[in-house]
Structures are given as C-alpha cells and as structure tokens.
Design a protein around this motif. Structure first.
Motif, short mmCIF file in Angstrom:
data_model
loop_
_atom_site.label_atom_id
_atom_site.label_comp_id
_atom_site.label_asym_id
_atom_site.label_seq_id
_atom_site.Cartn_x
_atom_site.Cartn_y
_atom_site.Cartn_z
N TYR A 53 47.37 20.40 40.66
CA TYR A 53 46.01 19.77 40.50
C TYR A 53 46.13 18.87 39.66
O TYR A 53 46.14 18.92 38.35
N LEU A 89 40.34 22.41 45.62
CA LEU A 89 40.85 23.05 46.90
C LEU A 89 39.60 23.69 47.44
O LEU A 89 38.80 24.49 46.92
N HIS A 104 38.57 28.62 51.60
CA HIS A 104 39.48 29.06 52.58
C HIS A 104 39.78 30.57 52.31
O HIS A 104 39.34 31.26 51.24
N ASP A 109 43.34 33.23 53.07
CA ASP A 109 44.75 33.17 53.14
C ASP A 109 44.95 34.23 54.17
O ASP A 109 45.17 35.28 54.07
N ILE A 132 48.29 39.20 47.41
CA ILE A 132 48.72 37.80 46.83
C ILE A 132 48.47 37.99 45.36
O ILE A 132 47.58 38.16 44.72
N SER A 167 48.64 35.38 41.78
CA SER A 167 48.68 34.14 41.55
C SER A 167 48.80 33.81 40.06
O SER A 167 48.27 34.61 39.34
N PHE A 178 37.08 29.17 39.69
CA PHE A 178 37.64 29.68 40.84
C PHE A 178 36.58 30.50 41.36
O PHE A 178 35.81 31.25 40.73
N LEU A 187 39.76 30.33 35.47
CA LEU A 187 41.19 30.94 35.56
C LEU A 187 41.86 29.96 34.38
O LEU A 187 41.97 28.74 34.80
N LEU A 234 45.99 36.44 38.74
CA LEU A 234 44.99 37.09 39.65
C LEU A 234 45.67 37.57 40.75
O LEU A 234 46.69 37.25 41.40
N LEU A 258 44.73 39.05 44.60
CA LEU A 258 43.78 39.39 45.81
C LEU A 258 44.56 40.39 46.61
O LEU A 258 45.82 40.10 47.23
N HIS A 266 37.78 32.05 49.05
CA HIS A 266 37.93 31.61 47.72
C HIS A 266 38.31 30.19 47.55
O HIS A 266 38.58 29.28 48.63
N VAL A 300 38.74 26.27 44.64
CA VAL A 300 38.66 25.78 43.29
C VAL A 300 37.97 24.46 43.49
O VAL A 300 38.49 23.64 43.87
N ARG A 306 46.89 20.85 36.44
CA ARG A 306 47.27 22.27 36.67
C ARG A 306 48.35 22.66 37.59
O ARG A 306 48.08 22.01 38.81
N ASN A 359 49.23 26.09 39.98
CA ASN A 359 48.90 27.36 40.49
C ASN A 359 49.85 27.72 41.67
O ASN A 359 50.21 27.16 42.51
N THR A 385 50.81 30.72 44.30
CA THR A 385 50.54 32.03 44.78
C THR A 385 51.70 32.42 45.49
O THR A 385 52.55 31.92 46.30
C1 MD6 Z 1 44.29 28.01 42.70
N1 MD6 Z 1 44.17 29.87 44.29
O1 MD6 Z 1 43.94 29.18 41.96
C2 MD6 Z 1 44.15 28.56 44.23
N2 MD6 Z 1 44.58 32.46 47.04
O2 MD6 Z 1 44.23 26.93 42.51
C3 MD6 Z 1 44.21 30.33 45.67
O3 MD6 Z 1 43.95 29.64 46.71
C4 MD6 Z 1 44.57 31.86 45.78
O4 MD6 Z 1 44.78 32.13 43.41
C5 MD6 Z 1 45.06 33.66 46.94
C6 MD6 Z 1 45.09 34.45 46.15
C7 MD6 Z 1 45.08 34.32 44.70
C8 MD6 Z 1 44.66 32.72 44.67
#
Ligand code: MD6
Ligand code: FE
Length: 212
Positions: A116, A122, A125, A127, A141, A143, A152, A168, A174, A176, A185, A187, A204, A206, A208
C-alpha cells in the motif's frame, strides 16, 4: 519468540494478535518483501475486471491470484505470463506459528503480498477463490502487517452487513477462520507516517497466507 500482547477474538473465528512480530521481525519482513518485490516476478499494479487499476501493488507466492478471472494459477497470465516463485519456508513458518497461537493447525501454500502506498486502499471483498473444501471447512487465512497502520473493516457475510473497524498496526497479525472465513472486509485507508521509523517505510505491506 514473539512479543504478542495477546489474542483478541473480534468475531467468532476472527482473531487479532496485536504486536505479534518483534521490531526485529518486522524489519526482517520488510527486507524480505523488498527482496521478493524487486525480483522480475515482483510487485505489479493489477487491473481488475472492468478495467479499474487496484490501489495497491501485488506479489503472489505459491500461486498467482488472477484479478481478471478471480482464479489461482501458476503463471500471472493477466500481466507478464511469468511463473510465480514458490512460497518461501521462512514465511510459511511464521504464518503457521500465528495460526497455532490462535488455536489452528495451518500449512499455507500461497501468499499474496500487497504493498500500500500512502494513498493505497483495498475495497470490500470476500476471499472465496480458494478450493471449495478449504472454504467449507473454514481453513484460516493468516495475515501479517508491517509499516503504516491500516483501518481494517470487517463486515458480515453480505456486502451490506454492518462493519466494524479495527486498526492493524505494524507487527500485528490477523486470522480469519471458521465462521469468519468468508466475511467481507477491506482497507479504506492507511494512516500516513504511522509506522515505526526504523522501517523506513511510508507505506504498508500486508501478507495473507492461504491454503489453496
Ligand atoms: C489488508 N487484508 O490487511 C487486507 N484477507 O491489507 C485482507 O484482505 C485479508 O487481512 C483475508 C484475511 C486476512 C486479511
Ligand atoms: Fe482479504
């Protein structure tokens, strides 16, 4: 070892692990992202279905997530056709440790790393492009975030469901999983200059980690 301040269940199956990574681990992760990101198969700015450019740069490991077809594939056929590198063991090990801390056994085979810039974001969405069995059983997932703090938002199973916002920060993890695996979810923004100075990163990363 990590400096985890604990495990916060933000929704059933969704866990926030603030300050999971030490400062040293955060620095290592930034170095790793820059290394991987400057390879020929490094970061690129994807265009999604409909022609809009994403507001992040993406780098996939293990398999490529194609933003046009929403499918995983060995080569990045939406961009340069290059084969994506394997998921390095040092990264999958960290993700496995995070999952263990949240009570899951997890062996990821894919990582999507997003960069980012200060104005990156973002959209909301789900996943849901992994194997149906992975989704059915709610394989997590995991992250990891480094650099500037992200807002977030975590919603429900429908796009219009109410959302809550968590921050975050650099070093946070994190998870999920289970009933939260398919929650919407996104950002909407990251907070400028909010990361540790030592990282030299006004942006940043991130990462996943997923199991296909
Ligand atoms: C973000 N994270 O933190 C975007 N998806 O930039 C995600 O889209 C995400 O953090 C699934 C599980 C954990 C996540
Ligand atoms: Fe996501």
């Amino acid at each position: 070892m990590n400096s985890a301040k604990g495990l916060v269940e933000i929704a059933p199956g969704a866990y926030h692990l603030p300050s999971y990574l030490t400062n040293q681990e955060q620095l290592q992760l930034v170095i790793r992202c820059r290394e991987l990101g400057t390879q020929p198969t490094g970061f690129y700015r994807p265009t999604v279905r409909g022609g809009t450019k994403m507001r992040i740069e993406m780098l996939c490991l293990g398999r490529h997530w194609n933003p046009m077809t929403y499918r995983y594939e060995p080569n990045r056929s939406d961009y340069d056709g290059k084969a994506v590198p394997p998921l390095p063991a040092d990264l999958s090990t960290i993700a496995g440790r995070v999952a263990t801390a949240a009570g899951f056994l997890f062996e990821p085979d894919i990582c999507i790393s997003n960069y980012y810039p200060p104005d990156g974001r973002l959209g909301l969405h789900q996943d849901k492009d992994e194997h149906p069995e992975t989704l059915r059983v709610g394989i997590p997932i995991v992250s990891l975030s480094v650099g500037n703090t992200a807002q977030f938002v975590l919603g429900g199973m429908r796009r219009k469901d109410p959302t809550r916002t968590i921050l975050l920060a650099s070093g946070d993890a994190l998870v999920l999983a289970g009933p939260s695996r398919l929650r919407y979810h996104g950002v909407p923004r990251i907070l400028s200059e909010s990361g540790p100075k030592e990282l030299n990163l006004n942006g940043r990363f991130n990462l996943t980690f997923r199991r296909y």
